[in-house]
Design a protein around this motif. Structure first.
Motif, PDB file in Angstrom:
ATOM      1  N   VAL A 405     -21.067  -9.077  56.372  1.00  0.00           N
ATOM      2  CA  VAL A 405     -22.183  -8.148  56.567  1.00  0.00           C
ATOM      3  C   VAL A 405     -21.753  -6.729  56.225  1.00  0.00           C
ATOM      4  O   VAL A 405     -22.474  -5.994  55.538  1.00  0.00           O
ATOM      5  CB  VAL A 405     -22.696  -8.225  58.025  1.00  0.00           C
ATOM      6  CG1 VAL A 405     -23.676  -7.099  58.299  1.00  0.00           C
ATOM      7  CG2 VAL A 405     -23.377  -9.555  58.273  1.00  0.00           C
ATOM      8  N   ALA A 406     -20.573  -6.331  56.712  1.00  0.00           N
ATOM      9  CA  ALA A 406     -20.072  -4.982  56.427  1.00  0.00           C
ATOM     10  C   ALA A 406     -19.918  -4.760  54.926  1.00  0.00           C
ATOM     11  O   ALA A 406     -20.264  -3.692  54.395  1.00  0.00           O
ATOM     12  CB  ALA A 406     -18.741  -4.769  57.148  1.00  0.00           C
ATOM     13  N   PHE A 415     -28.165   4.140  54.384  1.00  0.00           N
ATOM     14  CA  PHE A 415     -29.198   4.030  55.409  1.00  0.00           C
ATOM     15  C   PHE A 415     -30.293   5.071  55.214  1.00  0.00           C
ATOM     16  O   PHE A 415     -31.470   4.804  55.450  1.00  0.00           O
ATOM     17  CB  PHE A 415     -28.554   4.201  56.794  1.00  0.00           C
ATOM     18  CG  PHE A 415     -29.567   4.232  57.908  1.00  0.00           C
ATOM     19  CD1 PHE A 415     -30.056   3.051  58.430  1.00  0.00           C
ATOM     20  CD2 PHE A 415     -30.041   5.427  58.414  1.00  0.00           C
ATOM     21  CE1 PHE A 415     -30.993   3.061  59.448  1.00  0.00           C
ATOM     22  CE2 PHE A 415     -30.969   5.445  59.428  1.00  0.00           C
ATOM     23  CZ  PHE A 415     -31.442   4.265  59.951  1.00  0.00           C
ATOM     24  N   GLU A 416     -29.892   6.268  54.776  1.00  0.00           N
ATOM     25  CA  GLU A 416     -30.878   7.340  54.649  1.00  0.00           C
ATOM     26  C   GLU A 416     -31.976   6.985  53.650  1.00  0.00           C
ATOM     27  O   GLU A 416     -33.085   7.508  53.729  1.00  0.00           O
ATOM     28  CB  GLU A 416     -30.193   8.648  54.210  1.00  0.00           C
ATOM     29  CG  GLU A 416     -29.400   9.328  55.312  1.00  0.00           C
ATOM     30  CD  GLU A 416     -28.080   8.640  55.607  1.00  0.00           C
ATOM     31  OE1 GLU A 416     -27.684   7.731  54.855  1.00  0.00           O
ATOM     32  OE2 GLU A 416     -27.443   9.006  56.608  1.00  0.00           O
ATOM     33  N   ASN A 417     -31.688   6.085  52.722  1.00  0.00           N
ATOM     34  CA  ASN A 417     -32.683   5.691  51.735  1.00  0.00           C
ATOM     35  C   ASN A 417     -33.588   4.559  52.219  1.00  0.00           C
ATOM     36  O   ASN A 417     -34.481   4.131  51.521  1.00  0.00           O
ATOM     37  CB  ASN A 417     -31.990   5.242  50.438  1.00  0.00           C
ATOM     38  CG  ASN A 417     -31.324   6.404  49.742  1.00  0.00           C
ATOM     39  OD1 ASN A 417     -31.740   7.540  49.893  1.00  0.00           O
ATOM     40  ND2 ASN A 417     -30.268   6.114  48.989  1.00  0.00           N
ATOM     41  N   TRP A 443     -25.700  -0.326  61.999  1.00  0.00           N
ATOM     42  CA  TRP A 443     -24.633  -0.169  61.016  1.00  0.00           C
ATOM     43  C   TRP A 443     -24.398   1.306  60.702  1.00  0.00           C
ATOM     44  O   TRP A 443     -23.258   1.738  60.510  1.00  0.00           O
ATOM     45  CB  TRP A 443     -24.957  -0.929  59.728  1.00  0.00           C
ATOM     46  CG  TRP A 443     -23.887  -0.712  58.694  1.00  0.00           C
ATOM     47  CD1 TRP A 443     -23.974   0.003  57.547  1.00  0.00           C
ATOM     48  CD2 TRP A 443     -22.542  -1.195  58.768  1.00  0.00           C
ATOM     49  NE1 TRP A 443     -22.781   0.004  56.892  1.00  0.00           N
ATOM     50  CE2 TRP A 443     -21.873  -0.732  57.621  1.00  0.00           C
ATOM     51  CE3 TRP A 443     -21.845  -1.970  59.690  1.00  0.00           C
ATOM     52  CZ2 TRP A 443     -20.544  -1.021  57.366  1.00  0.00           C
ATOM     53  CZ3 TRP A 443     -20.510  -2.267  59.437  1.00  0.00           C
ATOM     54  CH2 TRP A 443     -19.871  -1.786  58.286  1.00  0.00           C
ATOM     55  N   HIS A 444     -25.449   2.081  60.687  1.00  0.00           N
ATOM     56  CA  HIS A 444     -25.318   3.520  60.469  1.00  0.00           C
ATOM     57  C   HIS A 444     -24.448   4.144  61.562  1.00  0.00           C
ATOM     58  O   HIS A 444     -23.582   4.986  61.284  1.00  0.00           O
ATOM     59  CB  HIS A 444     -26.705   4.156  60.465  1.00  0.00           C
ATOM     60  CG  HIS A 444     -26.724   5.609  60.107  1.00  0.00           C
ATOM     61  ND1 HIS A 444     -26.025   6.119  59.043  1.00  0.00           N
ATOM     62  CD2 HIS A 444     -27.358   6.666  60.680  1.00  0.00           C
ATOM     63  CE1 HIS A 444     -26.234   7.429  58.965  1.00  0.00           C
ATOM     64  NE2 HIS A 444     -27.030   7.778  59.957  1.00  0.00           N
ATOM     65  N   ALA A 445     -24.660   3.734  62.798  1.00  0.00           N
ATOM     66  CA  ALA A 445     -23.873   4.272  63.914  1.00  0.00           C
ATOM     67  C   ALA A 445     -22.402   3.886  63.782  1.00  0.00           C
ATOM     68  O   ALA A 445     -21.503   4.714  64.014  1.00  0.00           O
ATOM     69  CB  ALA A 445     -24.429   3.755  65.244  1.00  0.00           C
ATOM     70  N   ILE A 446     -22.150   2.648  63.385  1.00  0.00           N
ATOM     71  CA  ILE A 446     -20.765   2.202  63.211  1.00  0.00           C
ATOM     72  C   ILE A 446     -20.099   2.973  62.081  1.00  0.00           C
ATOM     73  O   ILE A 446     -18.954   3.423  62.204  1.00  0.00           O
ATOM     74  CB  ILE A 446     -20.735   0.684  62.929  1.00  0.00           C
ATOM     75  CG1 ILE A 446     -21.170  -0.102  64.169  1.00  0.00           C
ATOM     76  CG2 ILE A 446     -19.338   0.238  62.499  1.00  0.00           C
ATOM     77  CD1 ILE A 446     -21.331  -1.593  63.931  1.00  0.00           C
ATOM     78  N   SER A 447     -20.829   3.148  60.977  1.00  0.00           N
ATOM     79  CA  SER A 447     -20.264   3.858  59.822  1.00  0.00           C
ATOM     80  C   SER A 447     -19.967   5.309  60.152  1.00  0.00           C
ATOM     81  O   SER A 447     -18.916   5.848  59.785  1.00  0.00           O
ATOM     82  CB  SER A 447     -21.229   3.777  58.638  1.00  0.00           C
ATOM     83  OG  SER A 447     -21.459   2.441  58.272  1.00  0.00           O
TER      84      SER A 447
END
Length: 565
Positions: A405-406, A415-417, A443-447
């Motif tokens: 998944v990663a 994510f912003e898109n 995933w955004h938070a993890i990144s």
């Protein structure tokens, strides 16, 4: 879920998804053959199988070969039927009613046969596949060692090529080998110069011996012992695949074995549910059958709902693999199979844990009798525990899911898109859209937190569980949408009820996982509060009275078990 950012619920995805309702009459007859084999041949011999009467097990393998159950995926030129993963899964599901024999069967038909199919040369296929497909020979797979369990690609067993390059000398021990006392041929993995290599080792080779039978908690009727190799001379022609590339054999075959195990777990789960319903109808307390008590109905409904989600996901994956490898050459097939490593791991985790839950609830419904060996459910409870351990522990499989998944997220747009779809849609579609949004937000938070997932595996566990829940609820809705309108009355009503429960409860789980990850990943308290408030403020359908839905589910399956099982 071919790519993590695929949009859900479109007509094309519904048309392409395979569901159990898509099986034709001829395929249903194959399933019936497996079902009758378990009922008429395996079940009456269960006590003897559990006592390690290997002659009985061998006769059962020969019978299974005679009626074609060992030849499902074997090409016709080698004595098989050249059928697909879907039908192989359907047979494995029916064999799942066979207790310890189902384990022996799955190893033989899976990792004991498929390495020759996908990695063998023509001579190896001609020599071994007909014997394995007919039941004349029984196959086994020797990867695990005492110090190489989850880290199976670092074996101590070694193989050295002689000076003239004609023979390999193998030394080492392989632990917990299923079918060890029965097998005529083993796929053995050993360390060679340049990497791990897979070898075909026949039982009659000098220096091959088998250790004592292990005394296990469950699956007592399947043979489990150590394979001992002492200066075993193996001809160079018995190298399976390429020298130093044994990891390709091991991992790709394990992927398929995980999916086959998932189907077997589904079958055993259905068996446990049937036993629980039968007992619940017979057992009376306070002058009433216990199935009339709503807490028991809730248990039965939860079991049925879990099975519906599990079989939806497993058959979808099998169908997707079949579509991917259809008409592909051998080299391309291996690559395409590897593309489904996440889905195979996901189904293995999901189905094995659902089985654990279901057999536990089945014992609970039986009360004190469930603890007694005279009741089948006691054996099912013990047998089920291994499914979360073998074919890769569920911890290892969760790491596989999250790593893939990663990787897919890293290759996708940022994510912003991502713009979530705010359109009003059906209740269950909305839950799925919101779940997809939460996956991306998480995933955004993890990144952003620059978390080292290799070291902080709690994040990987939760991320894997989010993906697993998403795959199950998405697939269940796709299935129910596809088969709706087929005018099967109560059966269709049941599917919609189960889908409603899956989607709502699945969303709640995904939301909980997202909050847990973000709470750990975001160090700044204000940002953390903002993120969590945003999640909780999502526009989702108002929750329903699931108590009433589950009561209706229970009543339908109790009144007409064939509508579901």
């Amino acid at each position: 879920m071919g790519k993590i950012d695929d949009k859900v619920m479109n007509e094309e995805s519904m048309a392409n998804i395979f569901t159990p309702e898509d099986f034709c009459d001829d395929e249903a007859l194959i399933a019936k053959t497996a079902e009758l084999f378990i009922k008429n041949d395996v079940t009456p011999n269960m006590a003897l199988i559990e006592k390690h009467q290997y002659d009985v097990t061998r006769r059962l393998f020969q019978k299974a070969g005679d009626i074609g159950l060992l030849a499902i995926e074997v090409p016709e030129k080698y004595g098989g039927f050249a059928l697909n993963k879907k039908i192989s899964g359907l047979v494995a599901e029916k064999i799942g009613f066979g207790g310890s024999f189902s384990v022996s069967y799955n190893i033989h038909a899976g990792v004991g046969t498929l390495p020759y199919l996908y990695f063998g040369d023509e001579a190896q296929k001609k020599q071994y596949l007909p014997k394995l497909a007919s039941g004349e020979w029984i196959g086994a797979y020797a990867l695990t060692e005492s110090d190489a369990g989850s880290d199976a690609l670092r074996p101590r067993t070694n193989a050295v090529l002689n000076e003239d390059g004609t023979m390999w000398l193998l030394n080492g021990e392989k632990q917990w080998i299923t079918n060890a006392q029965l097998a005529d041929v083993f796929v053995v993995f050993a360390k060679t110069d340049g990497g791990m290599t897979a070898f075909i080792v026949e039982r009659t080779y000098k220096g091959v011996s088998i250790g004592k039978e292990e005394e296990k908690m469950g699956i007592k009727g399947s043979s489990t012992a150590t394979l001992i190799l002492e200066n075993v001379a193996v001809p160079n022609k018995n190298v399976l695949g390429e020298v130093g590339k044994g990891h390709k054999v091991a991992m790709n075959v394990l992927n398929l074995a995980r999916l086959k195990l998932a189907f077997s777990n589904i079958g055993t789960s259905k068996q446990a549910l049937q036993l629980a319903m039968n007992y619940g109808k017979e057992r009376k307390q306070f002058d009433s059958s216990i199935v009339h008590f709503t807490m028991i109905q809730e248990k039965l409904a939860n079991m049925a709902v879990a099975i519906y989600g599990a079989e939806s996901a497993a058959y979808r994956t099998a169908g997707d693999i079949d579509n991917a490898i259809d008409s592909a050459n051998q080299e391309t097939i291996i690559k395409k199979i590897s593309d489904f490593a996440m889905e195979c791991a996901l189904n293995k985790v999901n189905c094995s844990e659902i089985l654990g839950f279901i057999v536990d609830e089945a014992v609970q419904i039986h009360g004190g009798y469930g603890y007694m060996q005279e009741y089948q459910v006691e054996r099912l409870y013990r047998d089920a525990r291994i499914s979360r351990i073998f074919e890769g522990t569920n911890e290892i499989n969760r790491l596989t899911i999250s790593k893939i998944v990663a990787k897919r997220y890293a290759q996708a747009n940022s994510f912003e898109n991502f713009t979530s779809n705010e359109r009003q849609s059906a209740r269950n579609q909305h839950y799925i859209q919101r779940s997809e949004y939460l996956l991306k937000r998480t995933w955004h938070a993890i990144s952003n937190a620059s978390i080292n997932l290799e070291l902080e595996q709690e994040y990987m566990r939760l991320l894997a569980d989010m993906v697993k829940e998403f795959y199950v609820i998405e697939t269940s809705l796709l299935r129910t949408e596809k088969v709706s309108g087929q005018k099967n009355g109560e059966g269709e009503r049941l599917k919609w009820l189960m889908t409603d429960v899956l989607c709502e409860e699945g969303y709640r789980k995904i939301e909980g996982y997202a909050i847990e990850i973000i709470s750990a990943a975001e160090a700044d308290e204000e940002k953390r509060k903002t993120w969590i408030d945003e999640i909780r403020a999502q526009s989702i359908p108002i929750y329903q009275n699931l108590f009433m839905k589950k009561r209706e589910i229970a009543k339908i399956i109790l009144n007409n078990p064939k509508s579901f099982l």
